[in-house]
Scaffold this active site. Structure first.
Site, PDB file in Angstrom:
ATOM      1  N   ASP A 143      53.909 -17.378  88.210  1.00 46.54           N
ATOM      2  CA  ASP A 143      52.487 -17.428  87.842  1.00 46.54           C
ATOM      3  C   ASP A 143      52.218 -16.309  86.848  1.00 46.54           C
ATOM      4  O   ASP A 143      52.992 -15.350  86.750  1.00 46.54           O
ATOM      5  CB  ASP A 143      51.578 -17.260  89.068  1.00 46.54           C
ATOM      6  CG  ASP A 143      50.095 -17.419  88.700  1.00 46.54           C
ATOM      7  OD1 ASP A 143      49.778 -18.269  87.851  1.00 46.54           O
ATOM      8  OD2 ASP A 143      49.258 -16.690  89.256  1.00 46.54           O
ATOM      9  N   SER A 144      51.095 -16.422  86.137  1.00 42.78           N
ATOM     10  CA  SER A 144      50.712 -15.355  85.218  1.00 42.78           C
ATOM     11  C   SER A 144      50.404 -14.073  85.983  1.00 42.78           C
ATOM     12  O   SER A 144      50.481 -12.991  85.430  1.00 42.78           O
ATOM     13  CB  SER A 144      49.464 -15.785  84.441  1.00 42.78           C
ATOM     14  OG  SER A 144      48.413 -16.024  85.360  1.00 42.78           O
ATOM     15  N   TYR A 172      46.403 -16.135  81.423  1.00 43.88           N
ATOM     16  CA  TYR A 172      46.891 -17.131  80.466  1.00 43.88           C
ATOM     17  C   TYR A 172      45.761 -18.080  80.038  1.00 43.88           C
ATOM     18  O   TYR A 172      45.847 -18.708  78.986  1.00 43.88           O
ATOM     19  CB  TYR A 172      47.980 -17.991  81.122  1.00 43.88           C
ATOM     20  CG  TYR A 172      49.381 -17.413  81.091  1.00 43.88           C
ATOM     21  CD1 TYR A 172      49.616 -16.049  80.950  1.00 43.88           C
ATOM     22  CD2 TYR A 172      50.478 -18.262  81.230  1.00 43.88           C
ATOM     23  CE1 TYR A 172      50.908 -15.549  80.953  1.00 43.88           C
ATOM     24  CE2 TYR A 172      51.775 -17.771  81.219  1.00 43.88           C
ATOM     25  CZ  TYR A 172      51.982 -16.420  81.080  1.00 43.88           C
ATOM     26  OH  TYR A 172      53.265 -15.936  81.073  1.00 43.88           O
ATOM     27  N   GLY A 173      44.761 -18.199  80.903  1.00 50.34           N
ATOM     28  CA  GLY A 173      43.753 -19.252  80.736  1.00 50.34           C
ATOM     29  C   GLY A 173      42.898 -19.142  79.494  1.00 50.34           C
ATOM     30  O   GLY A 173      42.190 -20.076  79.153  1.00 50.34           O
ATOM     31  N   CYS A 207      51.267 -22.241  88.532  1.00 51.38           N
ATOM     32  CA  CYS A 207      50.226 -21.868  87.577  1.00 51.38           C
ATOM     33  C   CYS A 207      49.792 -23.152  86.896  1.00 51.38           C
ATOM     34  O   CYS A 207      50.596 -23.792  86.206  1.00 51.38           O
ATOM     35  CB  CYS A 207      50.822 -20.894  86.558  1.00 51.38           C
ATOM     36  SG  CYS A 207      49.695 -20.453  85.231  1.00 51.38           S
ATOM     37  N   ASN A 208      48.543 -23.545  87.109  1.00 47.79           N
ATOM     38  CA  ASN A 208      48.068 -24.788  86.501  1.00 47.79           C
ATOM     39  C   ASN A 208      47.994 -24.682  84.988  1.00 47.79           C
ATOM     40  O   ASN A 208      48.203 -25.660  84.286  1.00 47.79           O
ATOM     41  CB  ASN A 208      46.671 -25.119  87.026  1.00 47.79           C
ATOM     42  CG  ASN A 208      46.718 -25.495  88.468  1.00 47.79           C
ATOM     43  OD1 ASN A 208      46.917 -26.646  88.797  1.00 47.79           O
ATOM     44  ND2 ASN A 208      46.585 -24.522  89.351  1.00 47.79           N
ATOM     45  N   THR A 209      47.666 -23.468  84.522  1.00 46.89           N
ATOM     46  CA  THR A 209      47.514 -23.296  83.082  1.00 46.89           C
ATOM     47  C   THR A 209      48.854 -23.558  82.391  1.00 46.89           C
ATOM     48  O   THR A 209      48.916 -24.291  81.402  1.00 46.89           O
ATOM     49  CB  THR A 209      46.984 -21.876  82.785  1.00 46.89           C
ATOM     50  OG1 THR A 209      45.805 -21.672  83.570  1.00 46.89           O
ATOM     51  CG2 THR A 209      46.667 -21.701  81.322  1.00 46.89           C
ATOM     52  N   GLU A 239      42.355 -10.422  89.292  1.00 46.25           N
ATOM     53  CA  GLU A 239      43.478  -9.525  88.944  1.00 46.25           C
ATOM     54  C   GLU A 239      43.032  -8.053  88.993  1.00 46.25           C
ATOM     55  O   GLU A 239      43.819  -7.178  89.308  1.00 46.25           O
ATOM     56  CB  GLU A 239      44.041  -9.860  87.553  1.00 46.25           C
ATOM     57  CG  GLU A 239      44.773 -11.187  87.479  1.00 46.25           C
ATOM     58  CD  GLU A 239      46.151 -11.192  88.169  1.00 46.25           C
ATOM     59  OE1 GLU A 239      46.892 -10.212  88.038  1.00 46.25           O
ATOM     60  OE2 GLU A 239      46.471 -12.192  88.838  1.00 46.25           O
ATOM     61  N   CYS A 284      43.320 -24.002  89.855  1.00 46.63           N
ATOM     62  CA  CYS A 284      43.930 -22.740  89.422  1.00 46.63           C
ATOM     63  C   CYS A 284      44.407 -22.071  90.694  1.00 46.63           C
ATOM     64  O   CYS A 284      43.664 -22.010  91.691  1.00 46.63           O
ATOM     65  CB  CYS A 284      42.896 -21.868  88.713  1.00 46.63           C
ATOM     66  SG  CYS A 284      43.461 -20.172  88.420  1.00 46.63           S
ATOM     67  N   THR A 285      45.630 -21.590  90.692  1.00 43.93           N
ATOM     68  CA  THR A 285      46.199 -21.068  91.946  1.00 43.93           C
ATOM     69  C   THR A 285      45.573 -19.735  92.368  1.00 43.93           C
ATOM     70  O   THR A 285      45.814 -19.275  93.478  1.00 43.93           O
ATOM     71  CB  THR A 285      47.730 -20.927  91.844  1.00 43.93           C
ATOM     72  OG1 THR A 285      48.046 -20.159  90.667  1.00 43.93           O
ATOM     73  CG2 THR A 285      48.394 -22.280  91.755  1.00 43.93           C
ATOM     74  N   HIS A 286      44.764 -19.140  91.506  1.00 45.43           N
ATOM     75  CA  HIS A 286      44.010 -17.952  91.937  1.00 45.43           C
ATOM     76  C   HIS A 286      42.825 -18.341  92.834  1.00 45.43           C
ATOM     77  O   HIS A 286      42.371 -17.529  93.628  1.00 45.43           O
ATOM     78  CB  HIS A 286      43.454 -17.188  90.730  1.00 45.43           C
ATOM     79  CG  HIS A 286      44.448 -16.322  90.015  1.00 45.43           C
ATOM     80  ND1 HIS A 286      45.481 -16.834  89.284  1.00 45.43           N
ATOM     81  CD2 HIS A 286      44.558 -14.964  89.929  1.00 45.43           C
ATOM     82  CE1 HIS A 286      46.183 -15.835  88.747  1.00 45.43           C
ATOM     83  NE2 HIS A 286      45.641 -14.690  89.130  1.00 45.43           N
TER      84      HIS A 286
HETATM   85  N1  DGL Z   1      46.786 -18.991  88.346  1.00 41.83           N
HETATM   86  C1  DGL Z   1      46.897 -19.615  87.091  1.00 41.83           C
HETATM   87  C2  DGL Z   1      46.480 -21.050  87.114  1.00 41.83           C
HETATM   88  O1  DGL Z   1      46.749 -21.700  88.111  1.00 41.83           O
HETATM   89  C3  DGL Z   1      46.648 -18.843  85.859  1.00 41.83           C
HETATM   90  C4  DGL Z   1      45.367 -18.236  85.582  1.00 41.83           C
HETATM   91  C5  DGL Z   1      45.357 -17.433  84.292  1.00 41.83           C
HETATM   92  O2  DGL Z   1      46.311 -16.678  84.047  1.00 41.83           O
HETATM   93  O3  DGL Z   1      44.383 -17.586  83.558  1.00 41.83           O
HETATM   94  O4  DGL Z   1      45.929 -21.574  86.189  1.00 41.83           O
END
Ligand code: DGL
Length: 269
Positions: A7-8, A39-40, A70-72, A162, A194-196
């Site tokens: 993940d990011s 990353y988003g 990470c979905n992004t 974060e 988003c996994t966050h």
């Molecule tokens: N947790 C990530 C996701 O699922 C990345 C979020 C990010 O870095 O913006 O999209």
């Protein structure tokens, strides 16, 4: 052989925690690209380059299978990676498809034609890059018909998580849910894409109301990965986990320990 989880930042830990609970004998190497998170808000080419570099680091650590938690990265880079970059003897899997299969009541790998499903009005909460990729709508259209999707790009939420500022993160969730409801007043399901966001699941559910079914990825991905690994006994190890970060290991370890409420120690990637 270890399974890589990427993940990011910290969000993929929500996936790792569930996968590890479901598969206690598998070894994992988790990589957080904290130096480049979030990353988003990045462009697709940038996300592609960063994701390839991170996945290469996990291949170098001995992982033949890497899950993009990470979905992004799954939305903006996975298809291109699979088509042009992933070596033949390695596998890279994303987190989008298990979620969509659950929502469309399908078993793993069921590729039958699209059909009507129980949900009709779906709210998607994700990062700006995931929303603009339209990957969710594309994957959904292969499996379901008649589903109206309204996507809300949740700017700022990943940065707040974060930074460990959960009060700001919760306030942003309320404002993003309000914005979504102005476009779709009565969603019957919501996807935390988003996994966050599972770290804020209660805030999403409270803002959406009890009538909205909230789909969150961690358990769905764990089930689908368990399904996959059960057919690959060579993946069974000693149940060990290593955590790597491109950021400051002490700082990332503190945040991770705070989120998962157990000691997680990162080292430099
Ligand atoms: N947790 C990530 C996701 O699922 C990345 C979020 C990010 O870095 O913006 O999209």
């Amino acid at each position: 052989m270890a399974v890589g989880i990427f993940d990011s930042g910290l969000g993929g830990l929500t996936v790792w925690a569930k996968v590890q609970e479901r598969l206690p004998d598998v070894d994992f190497v988790y990589l957080a690209d904290s130096a480049h998170a979030p990353y988003g808000v990045r462009k697709p080419d940038d996300i592609y380059e960063l994701t390839c570099a991170a996945v290469q680091r996990l291949f170098d650590a001995g992982c033949d299978l890497v899950v993009l938690a990470c979905n992004t990265a799954s939305a903006a880079a996975l298809r291109r990676m699979q088509e042009t970059w992933v070596p033949r003897d390695k596998r890279v899997l994303g987190v989008f498809v298990p979620l969509i299969e659950a929502m469309t009541e399908r078993q793993w790998g069921d590729n039958s034609p699209p059909r009507e499903v129980a949900v009709n009005h779906v709210a998607l909460f994700a990062t700006p890059a995931t929303v603009s990729s339209r990957a969710f709508q594309r994957e959904l259209s292969f499996r379901a018909i008649g589903v109206d999707v309204e996507a809300q790009a949740c700017g700022g939420v990943v940065d707040a998580i974060e930074e460990g500022d959960m009060i700001l993160a919760e306030a942003l969730v309320r404002s993003h849910v309000d914005a979504l409801k102005r476009k779709m007043p009565e969603p019957d399901a919501a996807i935390l894409g988003c996994t966050h966001y599972p770290l804020l699941q209660e805030a999403f559910q409270a803002a959406l109301g009890p009538q909205v079914q909230v789909f969150s990825q961690a358990e769905l991905v764990a089930e689908s990965l368990a399904d996959y690994l059960e057919r690959r006994p060579e993946m069974i190890g000693k149940g060990e986990a290593a955590f790597l970060t491109t950021g400051d290991p002490a700082r990332v370890s503190d945040r991770a320990t705070q989120f998962l409420r157990r000691q997680i120690t990162f080292t430099a990637a």
